[in-house]
Design a protein around this motif. Sequence first.
Motif, PDB file in Angstrom:
ATOM      1  N   GLY A 180       0.996  -1.210   0.033  1.00 33.45           N
ATOM      2  CA  GLY A 180       0.199  -0.027   0.017  1.00 33.45           C
ATOM      3  C   GLY A 180       0.862   1.206  -0.179  1.00 33.45           C
ATOM      4  N   PRO A 181       0.143   2.541  -0.028  1.00 30.29           N
ATOM      5  CA  PRO A 181       0.884   3.686   0.074  1.00 30.29           C
ATOM      6  C   PRO A 181       1.467   3.974   1.317  1.00 30.29           C
ATOM      7  CG  PRO A 181      -1.286   4.062   0.307  1.00 30.29           C
ATOM      8  CD  PRO A 181      -1.325   2.556  -0.051  1.00 30.29           C
ATOM      9  N   GLU A 182       2.259   4.937   1.463  1.00 27.85           N
ATOM     10  CA  GLU A 182       2.832   5.294   2.921  1.00 27.85           C
ATOM     11  C   GLU A 182       1.608   5.809   3.714  1.00 27.85           C
ATOM     12  OE1 GLU A 182       6.307   8.217   4.762  1.00 27.85           O
ATOM     13  OE2 GLU A 182       6.057   7.766   2.600  1.00 27.85           O
ATOM     14  N   THR A 183       1.511   4.929   4.655  1.00 33.12           N
ATOM     15  CA  THR A 183       0.544   5.180   5.733  1.00 33.12           C
ATOM     16  C   THR A 183       0.778   4.881   7.089  1.00 33.12           C
ATOM     17  OG1 THR A 183      -1.132   4.568   3.899  1.00 33.12           O
ATOM     18  CG2 THR A 183      -1.995   4.735   6.235  1.00 33.12           C
ATOM     19  N   PRO A 184       0.650   5.716   7.999  1.00 28.18           N
ATOM     20  CA  PRO A 184       1.163   5.393   9.344  1.00 28.18           C
ATOM     21  C   PRO A 184      -0.208   4.585  10.079  1.00 28.18           C
ATOM     22  CG  PRO A 184       0.251   7.528   9.250  1.00 28.18           C
ATOM     23  CD  PRO A 184       0.357   7.331   7.835  1.00 28.18           C
ATOM     24  N   GLY A 185       0.008   3.817  10.975  1.00 22.59           N
ATOM     25  CA  GLY A 185      -1.019   3.122  11.727  1.00 22.59           C
ATOM     26  C   GLY A 185      -0.627   2.870  13.243  1.00 22.59           C
ATOM     27  N   ILE A 186      -1.629   2.725  13.904  1.00 18.78           N
ATOM     28  CA  ILE A 186      -1.188   2.396  15.560  1.00 18.78           C
ATOM     29  C   ILE A 186      -2.456   1.383  15.864  1.00 18.78           C
ATOM     30  CG2 ILE A 186      -2.335   4.432  16.295  1.00 18.78           C
ATOM     31  CD1 ILE A 186      -0.495   4.249  18.688  1.00 18.78           C
ATOM     32  N   GLY A 187      -2.183   0.484  16.719  1.00 15.33           N
ATOM     33  CA  GLY A 187      -3.102  -0.386  17.281  1.00 15.33           C
ATOM     34  C   GLY A 187      -2.736  -1.128  18.559  1.00 15.33           C
ATOM     35  N   PHE A 188      -3.781  -2.122  19.027  1.00 16.55           N
ATOM     36  CA  PHE A 188      -3.393  -2.865  20.193  1.00 16.55           C
ATOM     37  C   PHE A 188      -4.151  -4.129  19.953  1.00 16.55           C
ATOM     38  CE2 PHE A 188      -7.086  -1.304  22.161  1.00 16.55           C
ATOM     39  CZ  PHE A 188      -7.682  -2.300  22.679  1.00 16.55           C
ATOM     40  N   ALA A 189      -3.841  -5.266  20.874  1.00 16.52           N
ATOM     41  CA  ALA A 189      -4.701  -6.385  20.775  1.00 16.52           C
ATOM     42  C   ALA A 189      -4.515  -7.013  22.076  1.00 16.52           C
ATOM     43  CB  ALA A 189      -4.147  -7.598  19.570  1.00 16.52           C
ATOM     44  N   LEU A 190      -5.744  -7.675  22.421  1.00 20.45           N
ATOM     45  CA  LEU A 190      -5.631  -8.235  23.887  1.00 20.45           C
ATOM     46  C   LEU A 190      -6.491  -9.741  24.053  1.00 20.45           C
ATOM     47  CD1 LEU A 190      -8.885  -8.453  25.256  1.00 20.45           C
ATOM     48  CD2 LEU A 190      -8.644  -5.810  25.404  1.00 20.45           C
ATOM     49  N   SER A 191      -5.837 -10.451  24.697  1.00 21.38           N
ATOM     50  CA  SER A 191      -6.428 -11.882  24.610  1.00 21.38           C
ATOM     51  C   SER A 191      -7.503 -11.933  25.751  1.00 21.38           C
ATOM     52  CB  SER A 191      -5.392 -12.873  25.142  1.00 21.38           C
ATOM     53  OG  SER A 191      -6.005 -13.857  25.716  1.00 21.38           O
ATOM     54  N   ILE A 192      -8.875 -12.498  25.205  1.00 20.21           N
ATOM     55  CA  ILE A 192      -9.834 -12.492  26.084  1.00 20.21           C
ATOM     56  C   ILE A 192      -9.615 -13.775  27.192  1.00 20.21           C
ATOM     57  CG2 ILE A 192     -12.271 -13.107  26.289  1.00 20.21           C
ATOM     58  CD1 ILE A 192     -12.495 -11.390  23.745  1.00 20.21           C
ATOM     59  N   GLU A 193      -8.946 -14.687  26.933  1.00 19.52           N
ATOM     60  CA  GLU A 193      -8.596 -15.682  27.915  1.00 19.52           C
ATOM     61  C   GLU A 193      -7.855 -15.202  29.091  1.00 19.52           C
ATOM     62  OE1 GLU A 193      -9.069 -18.086  24.079  1.00 19.52           O
ATOM     63  OE2 GLU A 193      -8.041 -16.128  24.455  1.00 19.52           O
ATOM     64  N   ARG A 194      -6.819 -13.980  28.622  1.00 22.46           N
ATOM     65  CA  ARG A 194      -6.098 -13.703  29.686  1.00 22.46           C
ATOM     66  C   ARG A 194      -7.144 -12.767  30.379  1.00 22.46           C
ATOM     67  NH1 ARG A 194      -1.417 -15.288  30.681  1.00 22.46           N
ATOM     68  NH2 ARG A 194      -0.689 -13.446  31.662  1.00 22.46           N
ATOM     69  N   LEU A 195      -7.689 -11.816  30.119  1.00 17.62           N
ATOM     70  CA  LEU A 195      -8.919 -10.993  30.438  1.00 17.62           C
ATOM     71  C   LEU A 195      -9.696 -11.853  31.461  1.00 17.62           C
ATOM     72  CD1 LEU A 195     -10.360  -8.582  30.947  1.00 17.62           C
ATOM     73  CD2 LEU A 195     -11.430  -8.943  28.983  1.00 17.62           C
ATOM     74  N   LEU A 196     -10.149 -13.022  31.206  1.00 22.49           N
ATOM     75  CA  LEU A 196     -11.007 -13.706  32.031  1.00 22.49           C
ATOM     76  C   LEU A 196     -10.140 -13.942  33.363  1.00 22.49           C
ATOM     77  CD1 LEU A 196     -12.954 -15.835  29.393  1.00 22.49           C
ATOM     78  CD2 LEU A 196     -14.000 -14.199  31.097  1.00 22.49           C
ATOM     79  N   MET A 197      -8.738 -14.370  33.081  1.00 22.88           N
ATOM     80  CA  MET A 197      -7.848 -14.861  34.210  1.00 22.88           C
ATOM     81  C   MET A 197      -7.773 -13.634  35.286  1.00 22.88           C
ATOM     82  SD  MET A 197      -4.595 -16.889  32.743  1.00 22.88           S
ATOM     83  CE  MET A 197      -3.652 -16.537  34.233  1.00 22.88           C
ATOM     84  N   ALA A 198      -7.710 -12.428  34.560  1.00 19.44           N
ATOM     85  CA  ALA A 198      -7.383 -10.975  35.638  1.00 19.44           C
ATOM     86  C   ALA A 198      -8.750 -10.811  36.046  1.00 19.44           C
ATOM     87  CB  ALA A 198      -7.190 -10.007  34.661  1.00 19.44           C
ATOM     88  N   LEU A 199     -10.010 -10.910  35.526  1.00 14.51           N
ATOM     89  CA  LEU A 199     -11.262 -10.776  36.353  1.00 14.51           C
ATOM     90  C   LEU A 199     -11.162 -11.517  37.395  1.00 14.51           C
ATOM     91  CD1 LEU A 199     -13.784 -10.430  33.242  1.00 14.51           C
ATOM     92  CD2 LEU A 199     -12.949  -8.746  34.805  1.00 14.51           C
ATOM     93  N   GLU A 200     -10.967 -13.253  37.279  1.00 13.15           N
ATOM     94  CA  GLU A 200     -10.894 -13.909  38.221  1.00 13.15           C
ATOM     95  C   GLU A 200      -9.841 -13.584  39.310  1.00 13.15           C
ATOM     96  OE1 GLU A 200     -10.322 -19.018  38.995  1.00 13.15           O
ATOM     97  OE2 GLU A 200     -10.233 -18.134  36.929  1.00 13.15           O
ATOM     98  N   ALA A 201      -8.797 -13.454  38.887  1.00 11.88           N
ATOM     99  CA  ALA A 201      -8.009 -12.797  40.239  1.00 11.88           C
ATOM    100  C   ALA A 201      -8.411 -11.649  41.001  1.00 11.88           C
ATOM    101  CB  ALA A 201      -6.553 -12.329  39.400  1.00 11.88           C
ATOM    102  N   GLU A 202      -9.066 -10.801  40.483  1.00  9.28           N
ATOM    103  CA  GLU A 202      -9.852  -9.631  41.225  1.00  9.28           C
ATOM    104  C   GLU A 202     -11.043 -10.081  41.737  1.00  9.28           C
ATOM    105  OE1 GLU A 202      -9.322  -5.703  39.925  1.00  9.28           O
ATOM    106  OE2 GLU A 202      -7.526  -5.994  38.781  1.00  9.28           O
TER     107      GLU A 202
END
Length: 423
Positions: free
Chosen positions: A298-320
């Motif tokens: 593609g053409p010169e294009t800046p970008g930014i993003g993030f990703a998270l694991s739902i499995e690890r999110l469930l672990m964090a919810l359980e830990a708290e």
Amino acid sequence: MSIQIPRGTQDILPGTVELWQYIETQAREICRRYNYKEIRTPIFEHTELFLRSVGDTTDIVQKEMYTFTDRGERSLTLRPEGTAAVVRSYVEHKMYGDAAQPTKLFYIGPMFRYERPQSGRYRQFVQFGIEALGSNDPAIDAEVIALAMEFYKSLGLKHVKLVLNSLGDQESRKAHREALVNHFAPRIHEFCSDCQARLEKNPLRILDCKKDRGHELMSTAPSITEYLNEGSQQYYEKVQQLLTMMNIPFEKDPNLVRGLDYYQHTVFEIMSEAEGFGAITTLSGGGRYNGLVQEVGGPETPGIGFALSIERLLMALEAESITLPVSQSIDCYVVALGEQAKDYAAKLVFELRKAGVTAEKDYLDRKVKAQFKAADRVQAKYVAVLGENELERSVINIKDMSTGEQEEAALDTFVSYVAEKVL
């Protein structure tokens, strides 16, 4: 011989899947508020896409991809992450030509990596991620980070920490690369074979090595922040300023490099500090990738993003010890006595469902007592009892299971009566 689930995968059963649905709904809602639109890409892509975008020196490409040859002798790979496929779609469909810019997208779907299964890590896992393409403004970096933090907050997590770093622009990275080579080269024979191969190809990846993380040269390695040029330093400071204005706390970590080759400038991770969460504390991560669009044509294009694991999110919810507000109950269970009443009950349940009421009845020809037990198991809010006598009088008995109160209602108004109670 019984066939069991492949190692590193999981069945998400009723009772648990509702938690996933709730999380996915929250993800879609926060993306709506931030004006990110959903995109769905294929589960497999041409292998070349990940070789060119993720980077051939990464663990993902070298060790973890599920790659196969199809009947047309094409090399295909189950997607190991979401960004490359989103960028490929962005280029292929010329989204850079759309009037509304930047292009802001999100995805939720399964990813695949062949790695050692452990708590919260699977070979098939689900990622929620966002990508913002087309802007060089540090404010979009802050927006992406803010969305991630607000998402965790919306689910009730309190013990999370944002860690921030900058990898600089190409000029900064080149200077840092030379410093890393000079630092590691005299003793590179003391490192694993992967790190030895990375020395010339991508020495920054040595800092992300899990095997040699305890080596003394790791703690004394030159930091990227020491080699940021003026423009990169100003960019990094602006992102920090914006996060501070948003009252989003963060810690700077000059050793944070992330695991993918396409990152430049801002990189970040969000970690759980909950007691008992585990040794690997990362919940999500992301950063800016200003050369990735060109890499896939593609053409010169800046970008930014993030990703998270739902499995690890469930672990964090359980830990708290966070319980999500997910209801397993149904609105109305219809108990029927006698053949005619059973047939009529089928009609009533159908009409309740049409009216938007969650309804159930017995399909196993159980006795009355067993039907009431079944109603308890599904946590019915109301139980309606219809026998031959009630049918003759065109009425039905309704019991409120929370109070024990019982009422009699006309059959022709029963559905609207229940709907008014529960909707």
